[in-house]
Design a protein around this motif. Structure first.
Motif, short mmCIF file in Angstrom:
data_model
loop_
_atom_site.label_atom_id
_atom_site.label_comp_id
_atom_site.label_asym_id
_atom_site.label_seq_id
_atom_site.Cartn_x
_atom_site.Cartn_y
_atom_site.Cartn_z
N SER A 145 1.21 -1.15 0.15
CA SER A 145 -0.08 -0.16 0.02
C SER A 145 0.85 1.29 -0.07
N ASP A 146 -0.21 2.17 -0.34
CA ASP A 146 0.36 4.02 -0.33
C ASP A 146 2.78 4.08 -0.84
N THR A 147 2.61 3.69 -2.21
CA THR A 147 3.79 3.32 -2.53
C THR A 147 3.84 4.16 -4.27
N PHE A 148 4.89 5.15 -4.44
CA PHE A 148 5.04 5.87 -5.67
C PHE A 148 4.76 4.45 -6.85
N THR A 149 5.44 3.65 -6.55
CA THR A 149 5.43 2.83 -8.02
C THR A 149 3.85 1.73 -8.16
N GLY A 150 2.90 1.86 -6.82
CA GLY A 150 1.51 1.47 -7.23
C GLY A 150 1.10 2.65 -7.49
N ALA A 151 1.60 4.36 -7.41
CA ALA A 151 0.54 5.24 -8.41
C ALA A 151 1.15 5.42 -10.05
N VAL A 152 1.89 4.81 -9.88
CA VAL A 152 2.50 4.49 -11.20
C VAL A 152 2.28 3.80 -12.24
N LEU A 153 1.64 2.35 -11.90
CA LEU A 153 0.83 1.45 -12.22
C LEU A 153 -0.58 1.78 -12.27
N ASP A 154 -1.01 2.93 -11.54
CA ASP A 154 -2.56 2.34 -11.34
C ASP A 154 -2.60 4.47 -12.48
N ARG A 155 -2.10 4.67 -12.69
CA ARG A 155 -2.03 5.87 -13.42
C ARG A 155 -1.43 5.41 -14.99
N LEU A 156 -1.13 3.88 -15.21
CA LEU A 156 -1.14 3.58 -16.43
C LEU A 156 -2.07 2.49 -16.53
N GLY A 157 -3.36 1.91 -15.51
CA GLY A 157 -3.90 1.56 -15.59
C GLY A 157 -3.95 -0.03 -15.15
N PHE A 158 -3.42 0.21 -14.82
CA PHE A 158 -3.27 -1.32 -13.20
C PHE A 158 -2.92 -1.19 -12.53
N ASP A 159 -4.07 -2.48 -11.91
CA ASP A 159 -4.52 -1.98 -10.65
C ASP A 159 -2.87 -3.38 -9.63
N ASN A 160 -2.74 -2.06 -8.38
CA ASN A 160 -1.77 -3.67 -7.87
C ASN A 160 -3.05 -3.78 -6.95
N VAL A 161 -2.46 -5.25 -7.15
CA VAL A 161 -3.28 -6.12 -6.11
C VAL A 161 -3.58 -6.57 -4.43
N LEU A 162 -2.06 -6.48 -4.70
CA LEU A 162 -1.89 -6.30 -2.26
C LEU A 162 -2.06 -4.43 -2.01
N ALA A 163 -2.72 -3.35 -3.04
CA ALA A 163 -2.89 -2.19 -2.48
C ALA A 163 -3.57 -2.14 -0.98
N GLY A 164 -4.48 -2.79 -0.47
CA GLY A 164 -5.09 -3.06 0.30
C GLY A 164 -3.93 -3.06 1.62
N SER A 165 -2.82 -3.58 1.35
CA SER A 165 -2.41 -4.27 2.76
C SER A 165 -1.90 -3.54 3.68
N ALA A 166 -1.68 -4.13 5.04
CA ALA A 166 -1.20 -3.07 5.81
C ALA A 166 -0.10 -2.83 5.49
N GLU A 167 0.91 -3.39 5.04
CA GLU A 167 2.14 -2.56 4.97
C GLU A 167 3.06 -2.04 3.79
N ARG A 168 3.11 -1.68 3.15
CA ARG A 168 3.91 -1.41 2.02
C ARG A 168 4.65 -1.67 1.38
N TYR A 169 5.35 -3.25 1.96
CA TYR A 169 6.13 -4.17 1.25
C TYR A 169 5.74 -5.37 2.13
N PRO A 170 5.16 -5.85 1.82
CA PRO A 170 4.66 -6.81 3.05
C PRO A 170 5.47 -8.76 2.29
N ARG A 171 5.15 -9.29 2.87
CA ARG A 171 5.45 -10.49 2.32
C ARG A 171 4.64 -11.61 1.91
N ILE A 172 4.82 -12.42 0.70
CA ILE A 172 4.32 -13.00 0.32
C ILE A 172 4.28 -15.15 -0.16
N ASP A 173 3.30 -14.78 -0.49
CA ASP A 173 3.85 -16.70 -0.27
C ASP A 173 3.39 -16.39 -2.53
N PRO A 174 4.19 -16.68 -3.55
CA PRO A 174 3.06 -16.82 -4.72
C PRO A 174 2.57 -17.65 -4.84
#
Length: 254
Positions: A162-191
């Motif tokens: 959530s709340d990153t410049f990278t996410g904002a760039v992608l949003d501007r291009l029409g790509f939605d970060n599916v982890l944008a609602g995360s409580a963390e800016r850079y969460p750990r994930i399991d692919p």
């Protein structure tokens, strides 16, 4: 001295002519040096652009050598709300340095902020900033919009949240970060346990993903892109507007 107001609303005592700048942010270093070569006399170890930068190094964004910065006698020190630590900036201010802090969270706001920062450096608007503004004004978001995941590390796997410049760039291009609602800016994930997504965007920094290191962990198509185009603001915004729509759109359609 002619005071200016930075992005945090602080009054910064800036001389009428700025001859020496220390930049504690790679993007700001590139922005100033591309506009006025030689103005940056101090920069972090991570300031890799433009190539051939001759500025003295003052360690990193999170651990700048305050004494070395002060020894360079800067007219202005450039910082960023996210990249730099308040204790370091307060130490510089307490020693009499003029510290200008940017707060850049999205593309359009970033373009405005960069213009204000360059103005604080007593520089006129450069051609690259005008070009970036024009190119981004012409960008049309992908239709239909696509859902993306942006890993930034593996072992352990981490991704843009959530709340990153990278996410904002992608949003501007029409790509939605599916982890944008995360409580963390850079969460750990399991692919294997990610929300539904159409595309995996694999940058080359901070982790250097390659065709043989990253795509095999996901079932969705992958796009290998320059991390600088997703995370830097400055002249790189010109390249980002030119290259990212095609690079991401081509993979999203496969």
């Amino acid at each position: 001295m002619t005071p200016v107001i930075d992005d945090e609303g602080r009054t910064v005592p800036v001389p009428g002519e700025v001859r020496r700048v220390v930049s504690l942010v790679p993007s700001l270093t590139e922005a100033v040096e591309a506009t006025a070569p030689g103005l940056v006399v101090g920069a972090t170890d991570w300031c890799t652009h433009p190539e051939g930068l001759a500025a003295e190094r003052v360690r990193g964004t999170k651990n700048p050598d305050v004494e070395r910065v002060l020894a360079l006698a800067p007219d202005l020190v450039l910082a960023n709300q996210e990249e730099n630590r308040l204790p370091d900036l307060d130490a510089l201010r307490a020693a009499g340095a003029a510290v200008y802090v940017t707060d850049i969270r999205d593309v359009d706001g970033g373009l405005v902020s960069l213009g204000r920062m360059l103005d604080a450096c007593r520089l006129t608007e450069p051609a690259w900033l005008r070009e970036a503004r024009e190119l981004w004004a012409a960008v049309r978001p992908a239709s239909p919009r696509r859902r993306v995941v942006v890993p930034i590390w593996r072992r352990p796997w981490m991704a843009v949240g959530s709340d990153t410049f990278t996410g904002a760039v992608l949003d501007r291009l029409g790509f939605d970060n599916v982890l944008a609602g995360s409580a963390e800016r850079y969460p750990r994930i399991d692919p294997a346990e990610l929300p539904p997504h159409d595309l995996v965007v694999l940058p080359d920094e901070p982790y250097l993903f390659t065709a043989d290191d990253g795509p095999e962990a996901f079932t969705a198509p992958s796009a290998l892109v320059s991390g600088r185009l997703l995370t830097w603001y400055g002249p790189s915004l010109v390249e980002a507007a030119r290259e990212l729509p095609g690079a991401l759109g081509a993979q999203a359609r496969t």
